[in-house]
Write a protein that holds these residues in place. Structure first.
Motif, mmCIF file in Angstrom:
data_model
loop_
_atom_site.group_PDB
_atom_site.id
_atom_site.type_symbol
_atom_site.label_atom_id
_atom_site.label_comp_id
_atom_site.label_asym_id
_atom_site.label_seq_id
_atom_site.Cartn_x
_atom_site.Cartn_y
_atom_site.Cartn_z
ATOM 1 N N VAL A 17 0.833 -1.201 0.000
ATOM 2 C CA VAL A 17 0.000 0.000 0.000
ATOM 3 C C VAL A 17 0.866 1.249 0.000
ATOM 4 C CG1 VAL A 17 -1.765 1.261 1.232
ATOM 5 C CG2 VAL A 17 -1.789 -1.212 1.239
ATOM 6 N N LEU A 18 1.847 1.279 0.886
ATOM 7 C CA LEU A 18 2.552 2.538 1.127
ATOM 8 C C LEU A 18 3.765 2.723 0.221
ATOM 9 C CD1 LEU A 18 2.263 2.396 4.975
ATOM 10 C CD2 LEU A 18 0.962 3.824 3.422
ATOM 11 N N HIS A 19 4.199 1.682 -0.454
ATOM 12 C CA HIS A 19 5.342 1.843 -1.339
ATOM 13 C C HIS A 19 4.963 1.698 -2.804
ATOM 14 C CE1 HIS A 19 9.180 0.809 -3.323
ATOM 15 N NE2 HIS A 19 9.660 1.688 -2.490
ATOM 16 N N TYR A 20 4.141 0.705 -3.105
ATOM 17 C CA TYR A 20 3.742 0.496 -4.505
ATOM 18 C C TYR A 20 2.374 1.087 -4.831
ATOM 19 C CZ TYR A 20 7.599 -2.731 -5.131
ATOM 20 O OH TYR A 20 8.842 -3.295 -5.223
ATOM 21 N N PHE A 21 1.680 1.630 -3.854
ATOM 22 C CA PHE A 21 0.338 2.201 -4.056
ATOM 23 C C PHE A 21 -0.636 1.185 -4.620
ATOM 24 C CE2 PHE A 21 3.472 5.449 -5.232
ATOM 25 C CZ PHE A 21 3.315 6.292 -4.169
ATOM 26 N N ALA A 176 -1.889 9.018 5.164
ATOM 27 C CA ALA A 176 -1.203 7.897 4.515
ATOM 28 C C ALA A 176 0.195 8.315 4.099
ATOM 29 C CB ALA A 176 -2.000 7.423 3.304
ATOM 30 N N ALA A 180 3.591 6.622 5.146
ATOM 31 C CA ALA A 180 4.582 6.149 4.176
ATOM 32 C C ALA A 180 5.969 6.647 4.558
ATOM 33 C CB ALA A 180 4.212 6.618 2.764
#
Lengths: 190, 204
Positions: A17-21, A176, A180
């Motif tokens: 979620v937080l790196h590759y969206f 978010a 991240a």
């Protein structure tokens, strides 16, 4: 050792979620309450692990030997849709409370980009079967973790004094972003 | 409402009133992931619009043939077919761009904007209307991606469409990283909310 690294990378440093969206829609949609966030996370993890196994087998035993790689996207999405249907029936039968809480979001796992993304990364990185399974588990655990943290923060946000135009999506996205940033701190681990 | 003005309405609504990203919060994954530069955002926007446009035509043509129960899988397969075309085209003609976008081009398959438009619009409307709707939504998407990409590229690397704007620019690295994507999109959504609220009160 390598397998442990894949797992940790998928959970923390390269969190889906937080790196590759990937999987932002359910991330924004379901993270309102922490118990439904947990249920959603578990369901997604389950589908991810199964999807990693199924698509690995299809890719290695059907698509690659018969040179049908151009059918990858079509066949992967069909496998995922089938799996989600299965999980939905299972949850409906066994955990009917959870089924009511998740509602519309359960069939939406099909269009959760995290799952198709997972299978694509798996193909790109040439994982072995075991690595693919661990990758699926890790990605699911990372997704669940991000969802639960976010749900916790959003429950607090409900009662805070936020400028009107930031209410809803705006403040959630900014939170978010800060999350991240925090997860970037893990990048030293590997 | 005359036919022409209703067509114009279908087009404009995709850009402003029902902007897929900023209003409906659909298709967030590509929006956040590929907007590191304006060019990447633009390419992604065009690829997505192509898929949306083509699959809208096909779905709208087949809307009376596709059985109600299995419509979602059918739409998905139609979309996946066009995504494969777009992906192979990008890889053949613009290998560098295709590399920069990585898995996010195949991920257009699960872009909720496209499936959403098929379900809400193309499956219920004639071809010419669906085309206009797809063009409007596509333009709204491209516009959002380019604006977001420009902001992040200018702040993060000091250039615009790969042209260097400032010498000795102190790069704001965060803007090029995932965190910057979330934060700038958050502010963008808030800004649009603010403007539309102002508009709404202005009309009273």
């Amino acid at each position: 050792m390598e397998i442990l690294l894949i797992f940790i990378a998928a959970v923390l440093t390269q969190n889906f979620v937080l790196h590759y969206f990937l999987g932002i829609c359910p991330f924004l949609g379901v993270s309102g309450k922490s118990n439904s966030a947990f249920g959603m996370g578990i369901a997604t993890t389950f589908v991810m692990t199964l999807a990693a196994m199924a698509t690995w087998l299809i890719n290695h035993f059907i698509l690659v030997p018969f040179e049908l790689k151009f059918l990858q996207y079509v066949s992967f999405i069909i496998v995922i849709a089938g799996l989600v249907q299965l999980v939905e029936m299972f949850v409906h039968k066994v955990f009917s409370d959870l089924y009511r809480v998740l509602g519309i979001y359960l069939p939406l796992i099909t269009t959760n980009c995290a799952i198709l993304g997972l299978t694509l990364f798996m193909v790109m990185r040439d994982y072995t079967f075991l690595q693919a399974v661990i990758f699926g588990l890790g990605a699911g655990a990372g997704f669940t973790l991000a969802l639960i943290i976010m749900a916790g923060i959003r429950e607090e946000l409900e009662f805070s004094n936020i400028p009107d135009c930031f209410r809803g999506a705006g403040i959630t996205l900014i939170t978010a972003g800060i999350l991240a940033l925090a997860f970037m701190g893990f990048s030293g681990i590997i | 409402m005359s036919d022409e003005s209703s067509l114009r309405f279908e087009f404009i609504k995709g850009i402003w009133h029902e902007n897929p990203v900023l209003r409906q919060l659909l298709g967030m994954c590509p929006t956040l992931a590929v907007t590191t530069t304006a060019l990447n955002g633009f390419t992604m926007g065009v690829a997505t619009s192509f898929v949306l446009f083509s699959s809208s035509i096909v779905v709208s043509l087949l809307r009376k043939v596709i059985p109600q129960q299995i419509r979602i899988p059918v739409y998905t397969i139609i979309i996946a077919t066009f995504v494969t075309i777009a992906d192979l085209f990008l890889a053949a003609e613009f290998p560098e761009l295709s590399k920069a976008l990585g898995p996010y081009v195949p991920l257009i398959v699960v872009n909720c904007i496209i499936l959403g438009r098929q379900e809400i619009f193309s499956s219920k409307n004639p071809v010419y209307k669906s085309v206009v709707d797809a063009l409007g939504m596509g333009s709204g998407f491209i516009l959002t991606l380019v604006i977001l990409g420009s902001v992040r590229e200018i702040l993060g690397t000091g250039s615009f469409f790969n042209i260097i704007l400032f010498d000795n620019f102190q790069k704001w690295v965060i803007m090029a990283l995932p965190a910057g994507a979330f934060i700038s999109l958050g502010f963008f959504v808030a800004l649009v909310n603010f403007v539309s609220k102002k508009q709404a009160t202005g009309y009273k």
